[in-house]
Design an enzyme around this catalytic site. Structure first.
Site, PDB file in Angstrom:
ATOM      1  N   ARG A  19       0.844  -1.202   0.000  1.00  7.92           N
ATOM      2  CA  ARG A  19       0.000   0.000   0.000  1.00  7.92           C
ATOM      3  C   ARG A  19       0.878   1.250   0.000  1.00  7.92           C
ATOM      4  O   ARG A  19       2.081   1.178   0.184  1.00  7.92           O
ATOM      5  CB  ARG A  19      -0.970  -0.017   1.191  1.00  7.92           C
ATOM      6  CG  ARG A  19      -0.303  -0.322   2.519  1.00  7.92           C
ATOM      7  CD  ARG A  19      -0.873   0.467   3.634  1.00  7.92           C
ATOM      8  NE  ARG A  19      -0.779   1.885   3.393  1.00  7.92           N
ATOM      9  CZ  ARG A  19       0.325   2.613   3.577  1.00  7.92           C
ATOM     10  NH1 ARG A  19       1.444   2.059   3.988  1.00  7.92           N
ATOM     11  NH2 ARG A  19       0.324   3.908   3.339  1.00  7.92           N
ATOM     12  N   GLY A  22       3.464   5.263  -3.780  1.00  5.47           N
ATOM     13  CA  GLY A  22       4.804   5.007  -4.331  1.00  5.47           C
ATOM     14  C   GLY A  22       5.111   3.522  -4.356  1.00  5.47           C
ATOM     15  O   GLY A  22       5.584   2.971  -5.366  1.00  5.47           O
ATOM     16  N   CYS A 130      -1.842   9.266   7.975  1.00  4.15           N
ATOM     17  CA  CYS A 130      -1.637   8.042   7.212  1.00  4.15           C
ATOM     18  C   CYS A 130      -0.167   7.623   7.272  1.00  4.15           C
ATOM     19  O   CYS A 130       0.524   7.896   8.269  1.00  4.15           O
ATOM     20  CB  CYS A 130      -2.128   8.227   5.776  1.00  4.15           C
ATOM     21  SG  CYS A 130      -2.258   6.679   4.860  1.00  4.15           S
ATOM     22  N   ASP A 199      -1.900  10.703  -3.329  1.00  7.51           N
ATOM     23  CA  ASP A 199      -2.145   9.587  -4.253  1.00  7.51           C
ATOM     24  C   ASP A 199      -2.307  10.093  -5.677  1.00  7.51           C
ATOM     25  O   ASP A 199      -1.934   9.422  -6.634  1.00  7.51           O
ATOM     26  CB  ASP A 199      -3.386   8.805  -3.827  1.00  7.51           C
ATOM     27  CG  ASP A 199      -3.078   7.989  -2.593  1.00  7.51           C
ATOM     28  OD1 ASP A 199      -3.134   8.546  -1.486  1.00  7.51           O
ATOM     29  OD2 ASP A 199      -2.706   6.818  -2.749  1.00  7.51           O
ATOM     30  N   ASN A 209      -5.678  12.430  -1.215  1.00  9.11           N
ATOM     31  CA  ASN A 209      -4.870  11.657  -0.261  1.00  9.11           C
ATOM     32  C   ASN A 209      -5.806  10.966   0.722  1.00  9.11           C
ATOM     33  O   ASN A 209      -7.032  11.114   0.644  1.00  9.11           O
ATOM     34  CB  ASN A 209      -3.886  12.590   0.456  1.00  9.11           C
ATOM     35  CG  ASN A 209      -2.853  11.821   1.259  1.00  9.11           C
ATOM     36  OD1 ASN A 209      -2.227  10.882   0.759  1.00  9.11           O
ATOM     37  ND2 ASN A 209      -2.658  12.180   2.520  1.00  9.11           N
TER      38      ASN A 209
HETATM   39  C1  RUB Z   1      -1.909   5.791   1.412  1.00  9.59           C
HETATM   40  C2  RUB Z   1      -1.908   7.276   1.380  1.00  9.59           C
HETATM   41  C3  RUB Z   1      -0.569   7.952   1.311  1.00  9.59           C
HETATM   42  C4  RUB Z   1      -0.214   8.210  -0.169  1.00  9.59           C
HETATM   43  C5  RUB Z   1       1.217   8.696  -0.324  1.00  9.59           C
HETATM   44  O1  RUB Z   1      -3.186   5.234   1.335  1.00  9.59           O
HETATM   45  O2  RUB Z   1      -2.931   7.923   1.308  1.00  9.59           O
HETATM   46  O3  RUB Z   1      -0.608   9.178   1.987  1.00  9.59           O
HETATM   47  O4  RUB Z   1      -0.374   7.019  -0.898  1.00  9.59           O
HETATM   48  O5  RUB Z   1       2.095   7.719   0.131  1.00  9.59           O
HETATM   49  P1  RUB Z   1      -3.337   3.626   1.390  1.00  9.59           P
HETATM   50  P2  RUB Z   1       3.604   7.601  -0.438  1.00  9.59           P
HETATM   51  O6  RUB Z   1      -2.732   3.174   2.685  1.00  9.59           O
HETATM   52  O7  RUB Z   1      -4.813   3.412   1.333  1.00  9.59           O
HETATM   53  O8  RUB Z   1      -2.627   3.058   0.196  1.00  9.59           O
HETATM   54  O9  RUB Z   1       4.260   8.914  -0.159  1.00  9.59           O
HETATM   55  O10 RUB Z   1       4.193   6.463   0.383  1.00  9.59           O
HETATM   56  O11 RUB Z   1       3.514   7.273  -1.887  1.00  9.59           O
END
Ligand code: RUB
Length: 322
Positions: A19, A22, A130, A199, A209
């Site tokens: 999840r 990235g 998150c 996201d 997000n």
């Molecule tokens: C994850 C989420 C994160 C973004 C950015 O949601 O909202 O804030 O994906 O994350 P989920 P990153 O847990 O539902 O996937 O900076 O790690 O890409």
């Protein structure tokens, strides 16, 4: 056998074993690399359709993080670039673009940490929501630079990604306080900066997000607390240039409550929300810091888009995203 491996990665994305936008993007690139490496295709056409089939399975997992289609598009450009070549050349191109995406993605997270940390001051109290590797990269880098910082992390119900953040931060020795999601406005005056990930970022600078982000942005705006978004440029959403809305994933009610104990109860469980650009002070990308209103320029440049062009055509000539 290959199909089973792709299905397994897709399933891991769906069930959120993998999840975060990235990580999802890198998992998709890794899946396409496996599909290319282990392909038994006999003709270039067969190879192309195998790759497209694998992409479709990956793209059907979760709809909100544009990093996923952007990663797939980046890797599949290898097929277009080697159009008319033999299977071996095509395979090599896809594998090398998958490796390239993963390498660039990891470097971007590091770079965002370095760029964003410059905006963190000694003594800052930072709130994060998150579990975003980009947001945490900024916080960890600032702490490693010797800045005396403290972090508030939300629980991030219903899936509790805040616990992942808390664990990561504590591992680095960063003083961390957990609060329930609904306590954000109560504590916002103790906070100097909010840092969250993304996201998808739309052409107008709106940030999609984790659910709850927009309420945090509202509370920060009201209290005049700075609101930073940390995101690689492959989180910018090309189709929003021509009015497409980012689909907000709605997940199973069982994440929220055991419905067997509440027969007849309706549950809504959106996983993400949209924060309007007026509540975002800046976006930290691996290319530098931009105001949310520069999202249009970034998307236009990255996707080489000109007004009036169809986005699909733009996607065809998509050049390296990062
Ligand atoms: C994850 C989420 C994160 C973004 C950015 O949601 O909202 O804030 O994906 O994350 P989920 P990153 O847990 O539902 O996937 O900076 O790690 O890409």
């Amino acid at each position: 056998m290959v199909a089973a491996k792709i299905e397994k990665i897709a399933q891991d994305i769906k069930t959120m074993r993998i999840r975060g936008a990235g990580r999802i993007a890198r998992a998709a690139a890794r899946a396409l690399k496996i599909a290319a490496k282990e392909s038994q295709a006999k003709t270039p056409a067969e190879f192309s359709s195998e790759m497209k089939r694998a992409s479709k399975i990956l793209l059907e997992t979760r709809p909100t993080a544009v990093s996923l289609p952007n990663a797939v598009r980046y890797v599949l450009l290898g097929l277009k670039q080697t159009h008319g070549a033999d299977i071996w050349t095509m395979k090599k191109a896809v594998i090398s673009r998958a490796d390239g995406f993963i390498k660039n993605s990891l470097e971007a997270v590091k770079k965002i940490g370095e760029i964003g940390a410059n905006r963190i001051s000694n003594g800052d109290v930072i709130l994060t929501h998150c579990n975003s590797e980009c947001a945490l990269s900024i916080i960890k880098t600032a702490f490693k630079q010797g800045k005396n910082i403290e972090v508030y992390t939300t629980e991030s119900r219903p899936v509790w990604q805040g616990r992942l953040s808390a664990r990561e931060l504590l591992k680095e020795g960063i003083p961390t306080t957990m609060i329930i999601d609904s306590a954000v406005r109560h504590f916002i005056r103790d906070v100097d900066k909010v840092i969250v990930g993304a996201d998808s970022i739309a052409a107008n600078g709106a940030v999609v997000n984790k659910i709850g982000t927009s309420s945090i942005a509202l509370a920060a705006h009201e209290a005049r607390v700075l609101f930073f978004v940390a995101a690689e440029t492959y989180k910018f959403h090309p189709e929003t240039l021509v009015g497409r809305l980012v689909e907000i994933e709605e997940r199973d009610p069982s994440e929220v409550i055991n419905l067997r104990r509440f027969p007849g109860l309706k549950v809504r469980n959106p996983a993400f929300d949209v924060t309007p650009p007026e509540y975002v002070d800046l976006i930290v990308t691996e290319r530098g810091i931009i105001p949310p209103y520069a999202a249009y320029a970034i998307i236009k440049e990255i996707f080489e888009w000109n007004p009036g062009e169809r986005i699909q055509q733009t996607g065809d000539k998509l050049r390296p995203l990062i």
